[in-house]
Design a protein around this motif. Sequence first.
Motif, short mmCIF file in Angstrom:
data_model
loop_
_atom_site.label_atom_id
_atom_site.label_comp_id
_atom_site.label_asym_id
_atom_site.label_seq_id
_atom_site.Cartn_x
_atom_site.Cartn_y
_atom_site.Cartn_z
N ALA A 141 0.82 -1.21 0.00
CA ALA A 141 0.00 0.00 0.00
C ALA A 141 0.85 1.26 0.00
N ALA A 142 0.39 2.25 -0.75
CA ALA A 142 0.96 3.59 -0.65
C ALA A 142 0.21 4.40 0.40
N CYS A 143 -1.08 4.10 0.58
CA CYS A 143 -1.91 4.72 1.60
C CYS A 143 -3.17 3.88 1.72
N PHE A 144 -3.87 3.99 2.85
CA PHE A 144 -5.06 3.18 3.01
C PHE A 144 -5.93 3.74 4.13
N VAL A 145 -7.17 3.23 4.20
CA VAL A 145 -8.13 3.65 5.21
C VAL A 145 -8.66 2.41 5.92
N VAL A 146 -8.88 2.54 7.23
CA VAL A 146 -9.31 1.41 8.07
C VAL A 146 -10.43 1.88 9.00
N PRO A 147 -11.46 1.04 9.20
CA PRO A 147 -12.52 1.42 10.13
C PRO A 147 -12.15 1.14 11.59
N ASN A 148 -12.74 1.91 12.48
CA ASN A 148 -12.72 1.66 13.93
C ASN A 148 -11.34 1.77 14.57
N VAL A 149 -10.45 2.58 14.01
CA VAL A 149 -9.17 2.89 14.65
C VAL A 149 -8.91 4.39 14.48
N GLY A 150 -7.94 4.89 15.26
CA GLY A 150 -7.61 6.30 15.18
C GLY A 150 -6.13 6.57 14.93
N SER A 151 -5.33 5.50 14.81
CA SER A 151 -3.90 5.67 14.59
C SER A 151 -3.31 4.41 13.98
N LEU A 152 -2.12 4.53 13.43
CA LEU A 152 -1.46 3.38 12.83
C LEU A 152 -1.10 2.35 13.90
N ARG A 174 -15.92 5.75 13.40
CA ARG A 174 -14.53 6.18 13.54
C ARG A 174 -13.67 5.46 12.50
N LEU A 175 -12.91 6.23 11.74
CA LEU A 175 -12.02 5.66 10.73
C LEU A 175 -10.70 6.41 10.73
N ALA A 176 -9.66 5.77 10.22
CA ALA A 176 -8.36 6.41 10.10
C ALA A 176 -7.81 6.22 8.70
N ILE A 177 -7.22 7.28 8.17
CA ILE A 177 -6.58 7.27 6.85
C ILE A 177 -5.09 7.49 7.08
N PHE A 178 -4.28 6.65 6.46
CA PHE A 178 -2.83 6.74 6.63
C PHE A 178 -2.20 7.17 5.31
N ILE A 179 -1.54 8.33 5.36
CA ILE A 179 -1.01 8.99 4.16
C ILE A 179 0.47 9.24 4.34
N PRO A 180 1.28 8.98 3.30
CA PRO A 180 2.73 9.18 3.42
C PRO A 180 3.10 10.66 3.41
N PRO A 185 3.80 16.11 -3.60
CA PRO A 185 2.53 16.72 -3.20
C PRO A 185 1.33 16.08 -3.91
N GLN A 186 1.49 15.72 -5.18
CA GLN A 186 0.37 15.11 -5.89
C GLN A 186 -0.01 13.77 -5.29
N GLU A 187 0.97 12.95 -4.94
CA GLU A 187 0.66 11.65 -4.36
C GLU A 187 -0.06 11.81 -3.02
N LEU A 424 7.97 23.42 -15.06
CA LEU A 424 8.73 22.99 -13.88
C LEU A 424 7.94 23.14 -12.57
N GLY A 425 7.12 24.18 -12.47
CA GLY A 425 6.31 24.32 -11.26
C GLY A 425 5.32 23.18 -11.11
N TRP A 426 4.77 22.72 -12.25
CA TRP A 426 3.87 21.57 -12.21
C TRP A 426 4.66 20.30 -11.90
N ALA A 427 5.87 20.21 -12.44
CA ALA A 427 6.70 19.03 -12.17
C ALA A 427 7.04 18.95 -10.69
N ARG A 428 7.26 20.07 -10.06
CA ARG A 428 7.59 20.05 -8.63
C ARG A 428 6.40 19.57 -7.80
N TYR A 429 5.18 19.90 -8.23
CA TYR A 429 4.01 19.37 -7.53
C TYR A 429 3.81 17.89 -7.85
N GLY A 430 4.02 17.52 -9.11
CA GLY A 430 3.75 16.16 -9.53
C GLY A 430 4.79 15.15 -9.11
N PHE A 431 6.08 15.57 -9.10
CA PHE A 431 7.17 14.63 -8.83
C PHE A 431 7.88 14.88 -7.51
#
Length: 455
Positions: A141-152, A174-180, A185-187, A424-431
């Motif tokens: 997983a790059a990121c995911f969501v889980v029910p009934n928890v509040g932390s990794l 209650r759900l938690a989303i884990f994001i890198p 920035p785009q990811e 390049l400004g878009w590349a900095r957001y995308g990459f």
Amino acid sequence: MIRGALIISTLLLAGCDTVPLEQPPTRAHIADSALPPVKQFGAPQPVPPQRSNRDIARDFLDLHFKLEGGSSLPILTRFEQPITLRVTGSPTKTLNSDLSRLLSRLQNEAGIRVTRVTSGDAHITIESVSSAEIRRALPRAACFVVPNVGSLSEYRRNKRRAKTNWSQLRERTRLAIFIPNDVSPQEVRDCMHEELAQAIGPLNDLYRLPDSVFNDDNVHTVLTGFDMTILRATYAPELQTGMSRDEVAARLPSILRRINPKGGSHASRPLKETPREWVNAVEAAIGPNASTEVRKRAATQATAIARQQGWKDHRRSFSHFILGRMVQRSAPGLAQKHFKTAMSYLGNAPSTQLHRAHISARMAAYEISRGNGRAAQTLLRPAIPTAAKFESASLLSTLMLLQAEALALTGDIEEARAVRLDSLGWARYGFGSDWAVRARMNDIAALRPNTMAGG
């Protein structure tokens, strides 16, 4: 929804996936300090759903009452109380602004108010952690969501319990989303869109949807007009947690007439179900843990299944697209044929605009490598505004860098420089990082034969 297992890469273009990271000798070096600031998108431009309400109702039911593995859910679930959300961990610089924009869209387009809180308990927690921590919890997983928890940490303690199993969910409290926090920035933004949409809405993904983030092909990465329609219907006052599929189905026609009146004028054109063998082949072809030969065989199998099914939609196009990617380095001419075939199954519908832009990037790279600047520009002109409309900075910057090379091939050196700088400004957001931006520039610059100094 687990983002990351099946990501379509727009980065590896024809024959340049092993190009060194050094600046090509004929390309003027751009120092880190000279890179322009990160660009971000302005007002959203969602495309309304382009199919009948009858077909949307079928999609709604399959999204809410099925899971990706094929099992069925007995009841509808949603939040039945005002939703609160908090951010914990170490968020990136762009997370808060992108989250605020997303919450504004949810309220304006789907009628769902999600209120941010800075302390105490919340219905939804977004925890910003490292990619390594996420992979330790879920390796693919790059990121995911889980029910009934509040932390990794809470998820790790309850990973194998019924409370974190989506198939056992009977209410949402209650759900938690884990994001890198160590990716582009785009990811980060893409993860928020996909996982927050699942946290409040449907649990399933359907390959038959051409215009949705609820699709594991990951063509769309920000919520679309179709997605907002599904979410608005989810929180219609006629529905509530605990309703059966039949009870929801009975209420959907009137709900959709109210929230999507134009859907009543579209003829019903339901797509066939997607067989599990095609899904398995696609997952093997674009998954990360297989050899090139295994992935190529899987892509060939997916193409064969799509042909046997008689499909003439985006799924058959996708089959040829991934097979073209598989052979692009070893047989670029054959890959181009697959890309042209992929394009032929998309037509000109608004729902497949972004698919066409992805394919155009591949086809334009091939033309540039052969010195056909004008042919590349023909492909790129409609793709660039499409990438901007659908807010894919990585695709947008890639298309603009390709356009710069195409312009240089036709002698428009000054215009090529301006387009490259603007990308390049878009590349900095995308990459993300400066080295990743420079690597992208190098890869695309290396496509052009007989590179001219100063281009």
